[in-house]
Design a protein around this motif. Structure first.
Motif, PDB file in Angstrom:
ATOM      1  N   UNK A 121       1.288  -1.009   0.107  1.00 43.58           N
ATOM      2  CA  UNK A 121       0.137  -0.319  -0.075  1.00 43.58           C
ATOM      3  C   UNK A 121       0.914   1.577   0.089  1.00 43.58           C
ATOM      4  N   UNK A 122       0.574   2.071  -0.552  1.00 44.22           N
ATOM      5  CA  UNK A 122       0.864   3.256  -0.335  1.00 44.22           C
ATOM      6  C   UNK A 122       2.043   3.544   0.818  1.00 44.22           C
ATOM      7  N   UNK A 123       3.273   3.600   1.058  1.00 44.83           N
ATOM      8  CA  UNK A 123       3.963   4.048   2.227  1.00 44.83           C
ATOM      9  C   UNK A 123       4.325   3.200   2.939  1.00 44.83           C
ATOM     10  N   UNK A 124       4.428   1.991   2.474  1.00 42.98           N
ATOM     11  CA  UNK A 124       4.699   0.667   3.121  1.00 42.98           C
ATOM     12  C   UNK A 124       5.354  -0.113   2.999  1.00 42.98           C
ATOM     13  N   UNK A 125       6.468   0.881   1.493  1.00 44.64           N
ATOM     14  CA  UNK A 125       7.742  -0.108   1.626  1.00 44.64           C
ATOM     15  C   UNK A 125       8.643   1.258   1.854  1.00 44.64           C
ATOM     16  N   UNK A 126      10.052   1.312   1.466  1.00 45.25           N
ATOM     17  CA  UNK A 126      11.179   2.757   1.471  1.00 45.25           C
ATOM     18  C   UNK A 126      10.397   3.444   0.847  1.00 45.25           C
ATOM     19  N   UNK A 127      10.463   4.514   0.780  1.00 42.95           N
ATOM     20  CA  UNK A 127      10.510   5.718   0.062  1.00 42.95           C
ATOM     21  C   UNK A 127      11.123   5.868  -1.092  1.00 42.95           C
ATOM     22  N   UNK A 128      12.331   5.649  -1.092  1.00 41.58           N
ATOM     23  CA  UNK A 128      12.670   5.917  -2.690  1.00 41.58           C
ATOM     24  C   UNK A 128      12.445   4.267  -3.771  1.00 41.58           C
ATOM     25  N   UNK A 129      11.397   3.509  -2.953  1.00 40.54           N
ATOM     26  CA  UNK A 129      10.898   2.509  -3.370  1.00 40.54           C
ATOM     27  C   UNK A 129      10.463   2.295  -5.004  1.00 40.54           C
ATOM     28  N   UNK A 130       9.506   1.403  -5.459  1.00 38.07           N
ATOM     29  CA  UNK A 130       8.558   2.276  -6.870  1.00 38.07           C
ATOM     30  C   UNK A 130       7.366   1.654  -6.400  1.00 38.07           C
ATOM     31  N   UNK A 131       6.283   1.191  -7.002  1.00 40.58           N
ATOM     32  CA  UNK A 131       4.960   0.767  -6.698  1.00 40.58           C
ATOM     33  C   UNK A 131       4.978  -0.792  -6.476  1.00 40.58           C
ATOM     34  N   UNK A 132       4.187  -0.944  -5.837  1.00 39.67           N
ATOM     35  CA  UNK A 132       4.034  -2.822  -5.771  1.00 39.67           C
ATOM     36  C   UNK A 132       5.330  -3.567  -5.853  1.00 39.67           C
ATOM     37  N   UNK A 133       5.869  -2.901  -4.749  1.00 36.54           N
ATOM     38  CA  UNK A 133       7.766  -3.180  -4.111  1.00 36.54           C
ATOM     39  C   UNK A 133       7.742  -3.788  -2.768  1.00 36.54           C
ATOM     40  N   UNK A 134       8.432  -4.943  -2.296  1.00 40.09           N
ATOM     41  CA  UNK A 134       8.119  -5.192  -0.215  1.00 40.09           C
ATOM     42  C   UNK A 134       9.808  -5.123  -0.303  1.00 40.09           C
ATOM     43  N   UNK A 135      10.266  -4.632   0.310  1.00 42.15           N
ATOM     44  CA  UNK A 135      11.967  -4.452   1.055  1.00 42.15           C
ATOM     45  C   UNK A 135      12.081  -6.021   1.156  1.00 42.15           C
ATOM     46  N   UNK A 136      13.880  -5.763   1.468  1.00 45.23           N
ATOM     47  CA  UNK A 136      14.575  -6.280   1.478  1.00 45.23           C
ATOM     48  C   UNK A 136      14.703  -6.982   3.168  1.00 45.23           C
ATOM     49  N   UNK A 137      14.182  -8.376   2.837  1.00 42.95           N
ATOM     50  CA  UNK A 137      13.619  -8.536   3.837  1.00 42.95           C
ATOM     51  C   UNK A 137      14.808  -9.493   5.025  1.00 42.95           C
ATOM     52  N   UNK A 138      16.275  -9.825   4.173  1.00 41.96           N
ATOM     53  CA  UNK A 138      17.066  -9.968   4.777  1.00 41.96           C
ATOM     54  C   UNK A 138      18.216 -11.219   3.880  1.00 41.96           C
ATOM     55  N   UNK A 139      19.182 -11.297   4.065  1.00 41.53           N
ATOM     56  CA  UNK A 139      20.595 -11.803   3.324  1.00 41.53           C
ATOM     57  C   UNK A 139      20.629 -12.961   4.258  1.00 41.53           C
ATOM     58  N   UNK A 140      20.643 -14.006   4.524  1.00 38.13           N
ATOM     59  CA  UNK A 140      20.784 -14.647   5.489  1.00 38.13           C
ATOM     60  C   UNK A 140      20.244 -16.056   5.004  1.00 38.13           C
ATOM     61  N   UNK A 141      20.332 -16.632   3.733  1.00 41.81           N
ATOM     62  CA  UNK A 141      20.252 -17.904   2.736  1.00 41.81           C
ATOM     63  C   UNK A 141      21.521 -17.068   1.474  1.00 41.81           C
ATOM     64  N   UNK A 142      22.408 -18.399   1.631  1.00 37.57           N
ATOM     65  CA  UNK A 142      23.761 -17.630   0.266  1.00 37.57           C
ATOM     66  C   UNK A 142      23.517 -18.739  -0.408  1.00 37.57           C
ATOM     67  N   UNK A 143      24.024 -18.251  -2.262  1.00 38.44           N
ATOM     68  CA  UNK A 143      23.984 -18.882  -3.125  1.00 38.44           C
ATOM     69  C   UNK A 143      24.775 -19.473  -3.129  1.00 38.44           C
ATOM     70  N   UNK A 144      24.561 -20.719  -2.350  1.00 39.96           N
ATOM     71  CA  UNK A 144      25.556 -21.833  -2.847  1.00 39.96           C
ATOM     72  C   UNK A 144      25.822 -23.062  -3.718  1.00 39.96           C
ATOM     73  N   UNK A 145      24.873 -23.049  -4.018  1.00 40.58           N
ATOM     74  CA  UNK A 145      24.765 -23.861  -5.495  1.00 40.58           C
ATOM     75  C   UNK A 145      23.694 -24.196  -6.337  1.00 40.58           C
ATOM     76  N   UNK A 146      23.299 -25.125  -6.980  1.00 44.36           N
ATOM     77  CA  UNK A 146      21.866 -24.917  -7.859  1.00 44.36           C
ATOM     78  C   UNK A 146      20.829 -25.053  -6.752  1.00 44.36           C
ATOM     79  N   UNK A 147      19.501 -24.970  -7.508  1.00 41.77           N
ATOM     80  CA  UNK A 147      18.637 -24.817  -6.535  1.00 41.77           C
ATOM     81  C   UNK A 147      18.515 -23.867  -5.613  1.00 41.77           C
TER      82      UNK A 147
END
Length: 216
Positions: A121-147
């Motif tokens: 909804x308007x104002x629900x995400x970072x002020x510089x983000x576009x409409x119908x987007x959600x924030x980065x919730x966290x980088x807790x999983x690493x891209x370690x291989x296939x899948x």
């Protein structure tokens, strides 16, 4: 410095993140598994099952599962419906050194995306983000291989519907895209598409369509 990564240790951390789904302390009601049935060139669809880190990344996983459960719009001219989802979308790009790019619920060509409307909804995400987007919730999983299943965002805090399934170790994505799932069944389907579908400048020369999707 990517060559210095301890992939074994990072995989162990990934396992712990997903294991939290079964923890007694987990209070997330977001589904922990989803599926995509992919058809290549109109052939019989094959299912890919994805485990989701719903306890640790509930908003990101809720967006994904709601888009899996939405009706979608098979007709590309009718994608204004509020319930659009992944059904009827396609793999719009195959990055041979990264993986399969998909999830564009707007133009089907990878140039647009939109999160599930219930999460924005308007104002629900970072002020510089576009409409119908959600924030980065966290980088807790690493891209370690296939899948590894990860968001394809246009920028910081601009996650929409687009996502990527990796086909190799992709350390360059760590800290840039929010990984939230991993393929637990049907990785052979992903590998077959990655290896055998001919591309032109990364674009598949045959339609690779999500004909069904949902949660388990």
């Amino acid at each position: 410095r990517w060559h210095d990564r301890d992939v074994e240790s990072l995989n162990a951390i990934n396992d712990k993140v997903f294991a939290l789904n079964t923890s007694p302390a987990s209070n997330s009601d977001v589904p922990t598994k989803a599926y995509l049935s992919l058809s290549v060139g109109g052939a019989e669809a094959q299912r890919v099952v994805i485990e989701l880190a719903s306890t640790v990344l509930p908003r990101t996983c809720e967006n994904f599962t709601k888009l899996c459960m939405s009706g979608g719009a098979i007709d590309a001219a009718d994608r204004s419906a509020e319930n659009w989802g992944y059904k009827g979308t396609n793999v719009h790009k195959i990055e041979k050194t990264v993986g399969l790019c998909m999830g564009d619920v707007l133009g089907l060509d990878g140039d647009g995306g939109r999160c599930h409307p219930s999460l924005w909804s308007p104002g629900s995400n970072h002020p510089n983000a576009g409409a119908y987007t959600i924030a980065d919730e966290g980088h807790v999983i690493s891209h370690t291989g296939p899948g590894i299943v990860t968001m394809l965002s246009a920028g910081v805090h601009e996650n929409d519907s687009r996502f990527l399934i990796t086909t190799t170790n992709t350390p360059q994505l760590d800290g840039r895209f929010v990984a939230f799932g991993r393929v637990v069944e049907g990785m052979d389907v992903i590998e077959d598409i990655h290896t055998n579908v001919f591309t032109k400048r990364g674009r598949p020369t045959v339609d690779i369509e999500v004909v069904e999707c949902g949660v388990l």
